[in-house]
Design a protein around this motif. Structure first.
Motif, mmCIF file in Angstrom:
data_model
loop_
_atom_site.group_PDB
_atom_site.id
_atom_site.type_symbol
_atom_site.label_atom_id
_atom_site.label_comp_id
_atom_site.label_asym_id
_atom_site.label_seq_id
_atom_site.Cartn_x
_atom_site.Cartn_y
_atom_site.Cartn_z
ATOM 1 N N ASN A 48 -31.204 79.489 18.073
ATOM 2 C CA ASN A 48 -32.225 78.518 18.456
ATOM 3 C C ASN A 48 -33.429 79.308 18.970
ATOM 4 O OD1 ASN A 48 -31.784 79.188 21.236
ATOM 5 N ND2 ASN A 48 -30.122 77.703 21.341
ATOM 6 N N TRP A 84 -40.981 79.337 13.534
ATOM 7 C CA TRP A 84 -39.790 78.686 12.984
ATOM 8 C C TRP A 84 -39.278 79.399 11.733
ATOM 9 C CZ3 TRP A 84 -36.209 75.555 14.770
ATOM 10 C CH2 TRP A 84 -36.476 74.905 15.986
ATOM 11 N N GLN A 115 -30.460 75.313 15.235
ATOM 12 C CA GLN A 115 -30.949 74.139 15.954
ATOM 13 C C GLN A 115 -32.164 73.525 15.280
ATOM 14 O OE1 GLN A 115 -31.242 74.275 20.361
ATOM 15 N NE2 GLN A 115 -33.381 73.760 20.060
ATOM 16 N N THR A 116 -32.132 72.208 15.121
ATOM 17 C CA THR A 116 -33.334 71.512 14.668
ATOM 18 C C THR A 116 -34.379 71.553 15.790
ATOM 19 O OG1 THR A 116 -32.347 69.409 15.379
ATOM 20 C CG2 THR A 116 -32.166 69.986 13.042
ATOM 21 N N ASP A 117 -35.616 71.350 15.422
ATOM 22 C CA ASP A 117 -36.727 71.414 16.376
ATOM 23 C C ASP A 117 -36.520 70.365 17.478
ATOM 24 O OD1 ASP A 117 -39.176 71.335 17.722
ATOM 25 O OD2 ASP A 117 -40.344 71.672 15.896
ATOM 26 N N ILE A 127 -35.463 64.415 12.005
ATOM 27 C CA ILE A 127 -34.305 65.279 12.278
ATOM 28 C C ILE A 127 -33.493 65.474 11.010
ATOM 29 C CG2 ILE A 127 -32.116 65.456 13.516
ATOM 30 C CD1 ILE A 127 -33.451 63.913 15.825
ATOM 31 N N GLN A 130 -35.216 67.784 8.460
ATOM 32 C CA GLN A 130 -35.093 69.198 8.786
ATOM 33 C C GLN A 130 -33.651 69.675 8.642
ATOM 34 O OE1 GLN A 130 -35.924 70.867 12.869
ATOM 35 N NE2 GLN A 130 -37.609 71.847 11.763
ATOM 36 N N ALA A 131 -32.686 68.825 8.962
ATOM 37 C CA ALA A 131 -31.284 69.196 8.802
ATOM 38 C C ALA A 131 -30.957 69.500 7.343
ATOM 39 C CB ALA A 131 -30.378 68.078 9.324
ATOM 40 N N PHE A 134 -32.505 72.943 6.567
ATOM 41 C CA PHE A 134 -31.755 74.024 7.208
ATOM 42 C C PHE A 134 -30.396 74.220 6.550
ATOM 43 C CE2 PHE A 134 -33.947 73.957 11.665
ATOM 44 C CZ PHE A 134 -35.095 74.465 11.082
ATOM 45 N N VAL A 143 -25.660 72.629 11.418
ATOM 46 C CA VAL A 143 -26.978 72.205 11.899
ATOM 47 C C VAL A 143 -26.854 71.452 13.220
ATOM 48 C CG1 VAL A 143 -29.073 70.940 11.365
ATOM 49 C CG2 VAL A 143 -27.823 72.087 9.527
ATOM 50 N N ILE A 145 -27.950 69.007 16.080
ATOM 51 C CA ILE A 145 -28.722 67.785 16.257
ATOM 52 C C ILE A 145 -28.512 67.301 17.685
ATOM 53 C CG2 ILE A 145 -28.945 65.362 15.559
ATOM 54 C CD1 ILE A 145 -28.167 66.185 12.740
#
Length: 365
Positions: A48, A84, A115-117, A127, A130-131, A134, A143, A145
């Protein structure tokens, strides 16, 4: 020395991984630290912005050139976008180290948790988007969340899409049950459509030490007099109760212990089909200790401790009781606020590292 023989003995953590179902993951994506951890039985790791900051502090010579290359190659990118990208690349590098374990254990372990943002904590669709991205970085991604009001539907949808999730920013039994139910809904939707789930390996993190931290803050703020040792048991009590409920209901995900503050965040969970994920420094400390490696997962927290915590701290009751928090209250719970603020601040700090390369300070000689 439990079931590990003297000839194969390496350390207490290694003994745990060889003689119990409890798994060790490394709470870092540093290759040096992850290599040590794997040597002592680790089968997973995490990344992260906080961890990337730590990696850059220790391994800046290795990453300095890459940061400069990214800045030149992406002339329109903001410092945040490049930061990122570093999270992605450091994650992918660590994931490659774990890939043989992933193949050997058919997806249950050998994963790199990314880790997602955390700034997206209110937006389910963002979310999930982005998952999905990733998850495509490597075959063995897990991933993260956040367990916020928007995070729960994101967890279900990501699971349905075949993404193995790690529920994070999680401190309470109500949050864990909401996660488990969301994962079950996602898995059942996949099963109904004949989609593969055998290689999926979802986990739900309880940041045990951060619940302890919060009760200590409340004790100071509200002038609560209590045996200080009792405050070290709060996260352990929640973890053990949650584990029992997960087993009774047959939820298809494992619990993971994170946010270490004392050895009980490891030792009290030995013997459970769970993951412990201590940072490198705690692993070194545990391996140098004389703490006996024996099963304690089913050992109850002293009743008097639970009763005292329940009487003195309403927020412990909220964390320890299944209906103690409603979904709409997840985002406003003290540990959630504190953790999201820290995670978001770490992202800004990582931006600052990139900024120093993108816009060097002319006043610094």
């Amino acid at each position: 020395m439990s079931q590990a023989t003297a000839s194969t003995y390496k350390s207490p953590l290694h003994e745990m991984t060889q003689s119990t179902p409890t798994c060790l993951w490394n709470d870092s994506a540093s290759i040096q630290e992850l290599s040590y951890s794997i040597e002592h039985g680790a089968v997973g790791a995490t990344c992260n912005p906080v961890i990337v900051l730590g990696v850059l502090k220790k391994e800046m010579n290795e990453w300095k050139g890459r940061i400069q290359t990214l800045i030149k190659a992406l002339p329109m990118a903001t410092e945040g976008e490049i930061a990122w990208q570093l999270v992605r690349e450091i994650s992918v590098k660590a994931a490659a180290l774990l890939k043989p374990i992933f193949d050997e254990q058919h997806g249950k372990n050998g994963r790199l948790s990314i880790q997602t943002d955390p700034r997206l904590f209110r937006d389910s669709k963002a979310i999930v988007k982005q998952a999905v991205e990733f998850n495509q970085l490597a075959p063995n991604m897990l991933v993260k969340i956040p367990v916020t009001q928007a995070g729960i539907p994101a967890i279900e949808e990501a699971t349905y899409l075949g993404i193995s999730i790690n529920a994070t920013v999680c401190f309470t039994l109500p949050q864990c049950v909401a996660v488990a139910e969301a994962v079950e809904r996602g898995l059942k939707r996949r099963e109904h459509e004949g989609k593969e789930i055998a290689m999926m390996g979802p986990v739900c993190t309880i940041m045990v030490g951060r619940l302890d931290d919060w009760l200590k803050v409340l004790a100071e703020k509200n002038d609560v007099a209590i045996d200080p040792g009792y405050l070290e048991w709060a996260g352990v009590a929640v973890f053990k109760k949650t584990y029992q409920i997960f087993r009774e209901r047959g939820y298809r995900l494992r619990l993971l212990s994170a946010a270490f503050r004392n050895h009980m965040h490891w030792s009290e969970f030995i013997g459970g089909d769970v993951v412990i994920s201590p940072p490198y420094a705690w692993q070194v400390r545990f391996n140098a200790s004389d703490i006996e490696v024996r099963s304690r997962m089913d050992k109850q927290v002293p009743v008097g401790v639970v009763q005292t915590l329940s009487r003195k701290f309403p927020d412990f009751c909220r964390a320890f009781t299944e209906d103690g928090l409603a979904l709409a209250e997840f985002d406003s719970f003290g540990p959630t606020l504190r953790t999201l603020r820290q995670f978001i601040a770490a992202g800004h700090d990582l931006d600052g590292v990139v900024r120093d390369f993108m816009l060097p300070n002319p006043d610094v000689v």
